[in-house]
Design an enzyme around this catalytic site. Structure first.
Site, PDB file in Angstrom:
ATOM      1  N   SER A  48       3.065  -1.912  -2.359  1.00  0.00           N
ATOM      2  CA  SER A  48       2.895  -3.153  -1.599  1.00  0.00           C
ATOM      3  C   SER A  48       1.447  -3.542  -1.331  1.00  0.00           C
ATOM      4  CB  SER A  48       3.649  -3.069  -0.274  1.00  0.00           C
ATOM      5  OG  SER A  48       3.051  -2.121   0.581  1.00  0.00           O
ATOM      6  N   LYS A 118      -0.248  -2.656   6.026  1.00  0.00           N
ATOM      7  CA  LYS A 118      -0.390  -4.014   5.505  1.00  0.00           C
ATOM      8  C   LYS A 118      -1.710  -4.588   6.017  1.00  0.00           C
ATOM      9  CE  LYS A 118       4.022  -3.802   4.221  1.00  0.00           C
ATOM     10  NZ  LYS A 118       4.438  -3.629   2.809  1.00  0.00           N
TER      11      LYS A 118
END
Length: 264
Positions: A48, A118
């Site tokens: 990711s 993230k």
């Protein structure tokens, strides 16, 4: 003039064993304190955040820069074993400052029991939306510049060609993102309004990231759920090979990714 010499009494085996135990315990306590309050290592198991953080990257995260929240003292999981997962009974943060847009954050999503990593994209009060693969913050399209193309492989071994861009936030910080296309499931979204005391997180590998765009899985991240700010990679190996398999290093260690800031 007479001289007397003093010799230390020989230590018993039990005494030597006890000293060894004390040294080991002291070292463990120092390691736990450092890991709990200052810096904690993490590894990357998914795609990711590629190319910023690749599968098999190991990085160190700063635990004190944003202060301490209720999940700050989790010392990590090893397979199905949790070393320590102590939750503080607080709703805010103690000491530290708030993240900046563009920081790479380790955090605990509200519906989850494991840490995610993230990039901080939306600040409290921001309106965030994706339209045809482009990121909009408060109705302003975030600039991006095409760098080229690359191949991206996820944790299941699926390889796709991606377009690589340099994205620049309004404040001036920039970073690399990847897109398989501008028509993926999360490339056209609703408008998200970030609540007070929360942040909106997105992966740099935009079409391979379950992030705040998926409200049921990640959603808005409360400030108290921040764990640490990612700072530097210190080790990297292909295919998530365990680092202790030293015989695999010559062919698989990515030497060019070691000892680098994650913000380069």
């Amino acid at each position: 003039m007479s001289q007397s010499t003093q010799k230390a009494a020989p230590k018993s085996a039990a005494g030597e064993a006890w000293e060894t135990i004390v040294v080991v315990v002291e070292a463990l306590l120092i390691a736990i304190v450092l890991r709990s309050f200052l810096y904690q290592p993490f590894s990357i198991p998914t795609a990711s955040m590629q190319q910023t953080l690749m599968i098999g990257d190991y990085f160190v995260a700063n635990k004190y820069v944003w202060g301490y929240g209720k999940h700050s003292f989790s010392l990590g999981r090893y397979g199905n074993f949790t070393l320590l997962d102590f939750e503080l009974p607080i709703s805010g943060r103690i000491l530290g400052r708030s993240p900046d847009r563009g920081d790479v954050a380790v955090f605990r999503p509200v519906p989850q029991t494991v840490e995610y990593i993230k990039r901080v994209v939306g600040m409290p009060g921001d309106r965030v939306q994706m339209k045809q693969g482009r990121l909009y913050i408060n109705d302003v399209m975030v600039e991006r510049e095409k760098i080229g193309t690359a191949e991206d492989t996820d944790s299941s071994g699926d390889t796709r060609e991606v377009t690589v861009y340099r994205e620049t936030f309004p404040e001036g910080s920039s970073h690399i993102i990847q897109e398989i296309s501008d028509n993926g499931p999360l490339d056209n979204t609703q408008e998200y309004v970030v609540p007070a005391g929360h942040f909106f997180m997105m992966g740099d590998n935009r079409d391979r990231s379950a992030d705040s765009r998926v409200l049921s899985a990640v959603g808005f991240v409360p400030e108290t759920n921040l764990v640490a700010k990612a700072e530097a990679r210190f080790f990297s190996i292909k295919d998530n090979i365990p680092p202790w398999q030293i015989w695999q290093w010559p062919a698989n260690v990515r030497w060019d990714r070691m000892f680098q800031s994650v913000y380069q």
